[in-house]
Scaffold this active site. Structure first.
Site, PDB file in Angstrom:
ATOM      1  N   LYS A 103      -5.403  33.714 -50.431  1.00 44.06           N
ATOM      2  CA  LYS A 103      -5.415  33.186 -49.064  1.00 44.06           C
ATOM      3  C   LYS A 103      -4.943  31.751 -49.098  1.00 44.06           C
ATOM      4  O   LYS A 103      -5.104  31.068 -50.116  1.00 44.06           O
ATOM      5  CB  LYS A 103      -6.833  33.229 -48.476  1.00 44.06           C
ATOM      6  CG  LYS A 103      -6.856  33.206 -46.959  1.00 44.06           C
ATOM      7  CD  LYS A 103      -6.668  34.618 -46.418  1.00 44.06           C
ATOM      8  CE  LYS A 103      -6.740  34.709 -44.931  1.00 44.06           C
ATOM      9  NZ  LYS A 103      -6.934  36.110 -44.510  1.00 44.06           N
ATOM     10  N   GLY A 214     -12.578  37.495 -28.732  1.00 44.33           N
ATOM     11  CA  GLY A 214     -11.263  37.098 -29.241  1.00 44.33           C
ATOM     12  C   GLY A 214     -10.183  37.822 -28.475  1.00 44.33           C
ATOM     13  O   GLY A 214     -10.282  39.029 -28.234  1.00 44.33           O
ATOM     14  N   GLY A 216      -6.724  36.986 -29.177  1.00 46.86           N
ATOM     15  CA  GLY A 216      -5.476  36.616 -29.853  1.00 46.86           C
ATOM     16  C   GLY A 216      -4.741  37.866 -30.294  1.00 46.86           C
ATOM     17  O   GLY A 216      -4.882  38.927 -29.676  1.00 46.86           O
TER      18      GLY A 216
END
Ligand code: GLU
Length: 406
Positions: A103, A214, A216
């Site tokens: 990541k 959320g 998005g």
């Protein structure tokens, strides 16, 4: 509250108490293979220079090259990136793809930068890390606040530095720049396939009332897909506001309202609530699709949903896990529920290396049986070992990783 890495390690400790993986193996997994911190000097539009802090954590590559997104957020710091990289290693194992876990991130609020500044920052991240990246070494992708356009800048910078032609070092690119059909909606769709596969087994009705935190890429797509499949999306939220309408929201109208006003607030016919209230709504399925640590010891007791599908990474901390388990609320864990994104990233990588282009139908036809298979294997594993789904997923993933590491 513990940071996400402490949460991830508490999960690891918990699984080590259920199955004896051996102390050496667990000790190896308590540290990433490498954790890289960089500083990125960026020339700002006004001529001044600003230094940003960036990261790449390469956690484990037993199953294949390190794989995982890059997050841009003002709260991003090394412990968050380490946790996310650890979860990626497990997620790829759960999804059954030949990838390891990594990541990246930059501590930045991208909304405060101009487009040109954002491009220079993104290219700067690649300049500092090009040596460790590569299609058979480490393959980044989008995460929170990073877009296909940013992946295109990064792939272009990598190409300039190394001469790589196939673009396979970055996934989540735009379609006309080597991206895969279906990557944009893959996380939401994969989550829906997992839900559909487990719905009856976790005691949910055929048609569910769904609340989604959320709006998005992940939450927005999930909302649309649940509604298209006949479920009632009764609540959604973004970083600033949340709305609820018992009879269900018209999501096209919600999109229009958000575009027009810049917020979900005051959507006609809906009630304004807070993000915290959304989590505590009485519904069939709660879908946290934003950030980590939103359900903790403080609010877990107040959750009224019949089940939870984790589309965000790490939204429920270990303390809340125990409370929800005792309450009998099944949690479909992140490393299973949101693994559709990285699975289609893997398809993109594969297409780039083979110079192929698959249609959206081909992509989804491949994704669905993989999600179904992963969901059922984890359900079975958790039944066999008499534990909850997260631990079932951890056991399955760690068995695969351990076998390869030996
Ligand atoms: N950032 C996504 C995740 O957390 C996708 C990673 C990828 O496509 O490599 O799963």
């Amino acid at each position: 509250m513990q940071n996400p890495y402490q949460n991830a390690m508490a999960q690891l400790d918990k699984v080590a108490k259920i199955i004896n993986f051996g102390d050496e193996f667990i000790a190896r997994l308590r540290q990433p293979d490498r954790d890289i911190r960089i500083s990125i000097p960026v020339k700002m539009d006004n001529g001044s220079q600003k230094i940003f802090e960036g990261y790449r954590v390469e956690y484990n590559n037993a199953l294949g090259p390190y794989k995982g997104g890059i997050r841009y957020h003002s709260d991003t710091e090394i412990n968050e990136v380490k946790a996310l990289a650890f979860w990626m290693a497990l997620k790829c194992a759960v999804a059954g793809i030949p990838m390891g876990g990594g990541k990246g991130g930059i501590t930045v609020d991208p909304k405060e930068l101009s487009k040109n500044e954002l491009e220079r920052l993104s290219r700067g991240w690649v300049q500092k890390l090009a040596d460790v990246l590569g299609p058979h070494k480490d393959i980044p992708a989008p995460d929170v606040n990073t877009t296909p356009e940013i992946m295109a800048w990064m792939a272009d910078e990598y190409k300039k530095l190394t001469g790589e032609e196939n673009g396979a070092t970055f996934t989540g690119k735009p379609l006309d720049k080597g991206g895969s059909a279906g990557r944009g909606s893959a996380t939401g769709l994969g989550g829906f396939y997992v839900f559909d596969s487990l719905r009856a087994q976790i005691g949910l009705p055929e048609k569910c009332r769904v609340a989604i935190q959320g709006f998005g890429n992940v939450g927005g797509n999930a909302a649309r897909i649940f509604a298209e499949n006949g479920h009632t999306v009764m609540a959604v939220s973004d970083s600033k506001s949340a709305i609820v309408k018992d009879s269900g929201l018209d999501l096209n109208e919600v999109e229009v309202h958000k575009k027009k006003t810049g917020s979900l607030k005051d959507f006609p016919g809906a009630e304004n609530i807070t993000n915290a209230e959304l989590l505590e709504l009485s519904c069939d399925l709660l879908v946290p699709a934003a950030f980590e640590n939103v359900i903790t010891g403080i609010n877990a007791e107040k959750i009224k949903a019949k089940a939870i599908l984790e589309l965000a990474n790490g939204p429920i901390n270990p303390e809340a896990d125990e409370i929800l388990f005792k309450k009998g609320v099944p949690v479909v864990p992140d490393i299973l529920a949101n693994s559709g994104g990285v699975t289609v990233s893997y398809f993109e990588w594969d297409q780039n290396l083979k110079n192929e282009h698959w249609s959206e139908k081909e992509v989804f036809d491949k994704l669905k049986p993989m999600m179904n298979d992963a969901a059922q294997k984890i359900f079975k594993k958790s039944q066999e070992t008499k534990t909850y789904l997260r631990m079932g997923a951890f056991i399955l993933a760690l068995e695969k990783i351990k076998e390869k590491m030996q």
